[in-house]
Design a protein around this motif. Sequence first.
Motif, PDB file in Angstrom:
ATOM      1  N   GLU A 218      56.166  93.000  25.056  1.00  0.00           N
ATOM      2  CA  GLU A 218      56.624  93.083  26.447  1.00  0.00           C
ATOM      3  C   GLU A 218      55.704  92.287  27.374  1.00  0.00           C
ATOM      4  O   GLU A 218      56.168  91.620  28.306  1.00  0.00           O
ATOM      5  CB  GLU A 218      56.687  94.546  26.895  1.00  0.00           C
ATOM      6  N   ARG A 219      54.404  92.334  27.097  1.00  0.00           N
ATOM      7  CA  ARG A 219      53.460  91.566  27.922  1.00  0.00           C
ATOM      8  C   ARG A 219      53.679  90.068  27.747  1.00  0.00           C
ATOM      9  O   ARG A 219      53.613  89.301  28.702  1.00  0.00           O
ATOM     10  CB  ARG A 219      52.010  91.954  27.564  1.00  0.00           C
TER      11      ARG A 219
ATOM     12  N   ARG B  84      54.640  96.930  22.931  1.00  0.00           N
ATOM     13  CA  ARG B  84      53.971  96.787  24.245  1.00  0.00           C
ATOM     14  C   ARG B  84      53.410  95.379  24.406  1.00  0.00           C
ATOM     15  O   ARG B  84      53.540  94.763  25.470  1.00  0.00           O
ATOM     16  CB  ARG B  84      52.866  97.846  24.371  1.00  0.00           C
TER      17      ARG B  84
END
Length: 197
Positions: free
Chosen positions: A184-185, A181
């Motif tokens: 992805e950021r 996650r």
Amino acid sequence: MIPHGRPTLDIHGVAERAGVSPSTWQRRHHAAFAAAVKPLPGSARPLIYDAAQVEAHLEGKPVPALPESPHPTDLLTDAEAAAVAGVNASTIRADAVNGVMDPGMERHGRRWWTRAAAEARAARPKQYKGGTPGRKDKQPRSRRPDHRVTEVAAELAAADAGRRAPVTADELAGVYQVSTRTAERIMAKARATRSDP
């Protein structure tokens, strides 16, 4: 508060001065004593008394008044020192343990601080974790640029130019030791910087 330079006694010391055991004192003399001699302000567990007032009562003399004017070497409880310093009692205890202020002194089984130490604590600037209260600028605090975003933007450009395979979140998670996650950021921020004019 223990006024400057005044010797003090707890109830066992009072009984000893009277020449009786604490149990005899409590049974025969304490009621009359408590009506005439008040414990020092702020004292509790144990209650403590001004020695001069105790002696006067035991000798049948009028009990002298305590000094009224504050003195730098008056001894204050944590609550009294906190009131002078403008903080909580727990802050006084923590500051003393952490060496931020005078460690205080032990007397009658509890810790006391001088009025001067409490006033010095009051004079110390307060430390805030956020912005200064009442500040006019509401801009968010600037953050240091994330080097990963710049690096990933370069890798994305290389992938677009065909110089490397497409960049994936799983790859970045392994390179930067972060969650997928978070990876992805980072990729999203890197793409945003590339699309900025």
